[in-house]
Enzyme design. Structure first.
Site, PDB file in Angstrom:
ATOM      1  N   ASP A  78     -10.430   3.603   1.408  1.00  0.00           N
ATOM      2  CA  ASP A  78     -10.608   2.887   2.679  1.00  0.00           C
ATOM      3  C   ASP A  78     -11.582   3.284   3.510  1.00  0.00           C
ATOM      4  O   ASP A  78     -12.148   3.037   4.679  1.00  0.00           O
ATOM      5  CB  ASP A  78      -9.746   2.388   3.317  1.00  0.00           C
ATOM      6  CG  ASP A  78      -9.240   1.484   3.000  1.00  0.00           C
ATOM      7  OD1 ASP A  78      -9.500   0.322   2.356  1.00  0.00           O
ATOM      8  OD2 ASP A  78      -8.032   1.320   2.724  1.00  0.00           O
ATOM      9  N   LYS A 102       0.884  -1.234   0.028  1.00  0.00           N
ATOM     10  CA  LYS A 102       0.066   0.131  -0.107  1.00  0.00           C
ATOM     11  C   LYS A 102       1.272   1.430  -0.300  1.00  0.00           C
ATOM     12  O   LYS A 102       0.482   1.771  -0.601  1.00  0.00           O
ATOM     13  CB  LYS A 102      -1.002  -0.231   0.953  1.00  0.00           C
ATOM     14  CG  LYS A 102      -2.629  -0.935   1.050  1.00  0.00           C
ATOM     15  CD  LYS A 102      -3.254  -0.685   2.136  1.00  0.00           C
ATOM     16  CE  LYS A 102      -4.607  -1.526   2.042  1.00  0.00           C
ATOM     17  NZ  LYS A 102      -5.643  -1.304   2.837  1.00  0.00           N
TER      18      LYS A 102
END
Ligand code: ATR
Length: 277
Positions: A101, A65
């Site tokens: 997210d 990420k």
């Protein structure tokens, strides 16, 4: 046939693939989502491959990420603020790094949990990678106050310093007062998760500690009900596991790739079936 990938390492049994493939199918979009096991040394080449005209983009998960940041042509405000990319969008050969997210977490609470974050007092357990999107999300959503408690207190303090410009937040050295006054308690630690080497019956709250009236949110979805959520249920508190967050972050990624809103109920059903098998 368009393609979408999940870049992971190691590639575990994915819930994302069945949920996206079910949505592609029902909307008549000729596309396929596939999980790729990408070793760190192959990441650059794999990301380059996402520029191909038949690729919509990808999701990105542990441990990539952060590592994809320098490989992007552009970064969204959310990706920069959270400090992680979970979605890559191929815009005619140019790669946009984005993060869904945070918005996924807020939608999960508001739409599935019927909990509004505005002006609420929030206690966040944990200060690791998963905590970052949540800190950004709840501060942006206008909570009154966010308190972070972590086993290693210096990591909570570092998060507070980084996000202080977005709202009122503090690092806690003890939990008691916030457990009484909080409207929402969030577990972002890995405690309670299956197969992570910790006793699956462990809770991030030590025995005897329970919020007085808060909604309890656990980002873990495997198992469906962690020790923390079982205890919350027994105490008569409202609660939510991590599956809605997974669904809503996926739904926003899907919309970024295709321009179409996916059917949320179908994504839930596909994810639940994948978790059962
Ligand atoms: P993730 O990306 O899933 O957030 P991470 O960055 O490794 O993973 O963070 C894991 C979080 O769970 C951290 O807040 C960690 O606490 P430390 O910062 O003290 O390590 C927390 N955690 C993991 N195991 C724990 C345990 N047994 N008890 C309490 N907290 C734990």
């Amino acid at each position: 046939m368009k393609r979408v990938f999940l870049l992971a390492h190691p590639a575990k049994h994915s819930v994302s693939a069945p949920m996206h493939n079910a949505a592609f199918k029902v909307l008549g979009i000729e596309a396929h989502y596939e999980t790729l096991d990408v070793a760190p040394e192959s990441l650059r080449d794999v990301v380059e491959g996402l520029r191909a005209p038949d690729v919509f983009g990808s999701n990105v998960t542990v441990p990539h990420k952060l590592a994809v940041f320098p490989l992007m042509d552009e970064l969204s405000e959310a990706a920069k603020s959270v400090g992680a990319v979970n979605t890559i969008i191929n815009k005619k050969g140019k790669l946009l790094g984005h993060n869904t997210d945070a918005t996924g977490y807020v939608r999960a609470l508001e739409e599935d949990g019927k909990f509004s974050l505005k002006d609420k007092k929030i206690l966040l357990l944990g200060a690791g990678g998963a905590a970052r999107a949540i800190v950004y999300a709840v501060l942006k959503a206008g909570c009154e106050k966010l308190a972070i408690y972590n086993r290693s207190q210096e990591k909570a303090q570092a998060l507070v310093a980084e996000f202080a410009h977005l709202g009122r937040l503090e690092a806690l050295s003890e939990l008691t007062e916030m457990l009484i006054t909080s409207d929402l308690v969030i577990n972002s630690t890995s405690v309670g998760m299956e197969h992570n080497g910790i006793d699956p019956d462990e809770s991030p709250l030590s025995q005897g500690l329970m919020p007085a009236h808060a909604f309890v949110s656990d980002i873990v979805y495997r198992p469906e009900k962690t020790r923390l959520l079982k205890d919350a249920e027994a105490a008569g508190l409202k609660f939510q596991n991590g599956l809605p967050m997974l669904i809503y972050q996926g739904a926003e990624s899907f919309e970024c790739w295709t321009g179409k809103k996916p059917p949320i109920d179908l994504m839930f059903a596909a994810a639940r079936e994948a978790l059962r098998s």
